[in-house]
Design a protein around this motif. Structure first.
Motif: not given
Length: 219
Positions: A107-111, A171-176
């Motif tokens: 979900a984070i990658n798609l967003l 992935y929490m870091s990637q969400a930044a």
């Protein structure tokens, strides 16, 4: 081993983070995807798919982040994925790795792609409806993780850091990149704040956070 990576890529940064947390001595070579470094003949000899991450360890050439991590854990006897403790000990961690990858990470990658990278790479304009749908999907996964994790333990599986924690924190870091708000999920926030203070997390994310700062998307 030598890791070929690009710090903005979550797949590549995951392997770098794993290597550091496992205290496996290694060398790194940055393959700048924005400059097309992955398209050289020299790199094609390492990874015919011309993607990162890639790992060279002696005569072995590996690609795909999951395969690399499993190899490193096995070869270098890391308790982050403890093959020495038997199939069940690994299976419970693999279970969470698969769930996080298929839900939160996806979900984070798609967003991130729709909200940031799609226009940046000239793939079209951001679709607000798609972004809203992806945020809703991500929120449902984060709510589930906040409900199920960290009730009787400080980590995803037990109280010792494993590969599942590395993946979730990564992935929490990637969400930044998309400035995802984690405040509705207090247990996830506590976990992430703890992981961010470790030396391995800091070392794995130096270049990534510098990139975010340069684009105005720092945490």
């Amino acid at each position: 081993p030598t890791l070929y990576w690009f710090p903005v890529s979550p797949f590549a940064r995951l392997v770098r983070y794993f290597l550091l947390e496992a205290k496996i001595e290694h060398e790194v070579s940055i393959i700048d995807l924005l400059k097309g470094d992955q398209k050289t003949e020299a790199f094609k000899a390492i990874n015919p798919h011309q993607k990162i991450p890639s790992l060279v360890d002696g005569d072995l050439k590996l690609f795909e982040s999951g395969a690399i991590i499993r190899y490193l854990a096995n070869q270098y006897k890391s308790d982050l994925l403890p093959y020495s403790k038997g199939a069940a000990a690994v299976a419970v961690i693999d279970r969470e790795l698969d769930w996080i990858n298929g839900s939160i990470a996806r979900a984070i990658n798609l967003l991130n792609f729709e909200a940031v990278f799609k226009p940046l790479l000239g793939k079209g304009e951001t679709n607000p409806d798609t972004v809203a749908q992806q945020k809703s999907e991500l929120d449902s996964h984060l709510a589930r993780a906040n409900e199920l994790y960290f009730n009787n333990s400080s980590r995803v599986v037990g109280n010792e850091t494993t590969a599942a924690d590395i993946l979730l924190a990564l992935y929490m870091s990637q969400a930044a990149i998309s400035k995802v708000d984690f405040s509705p999920y207090p247990k996830l926030v506590t976990f992430y704040n703890e992981m961010k203070e470790t030396e391995s997390f800091k070392a794995a994310h130096v270049e990534f956070f510098a990139f975010l700062a340069s684009t105005g998307k720092n945490e």
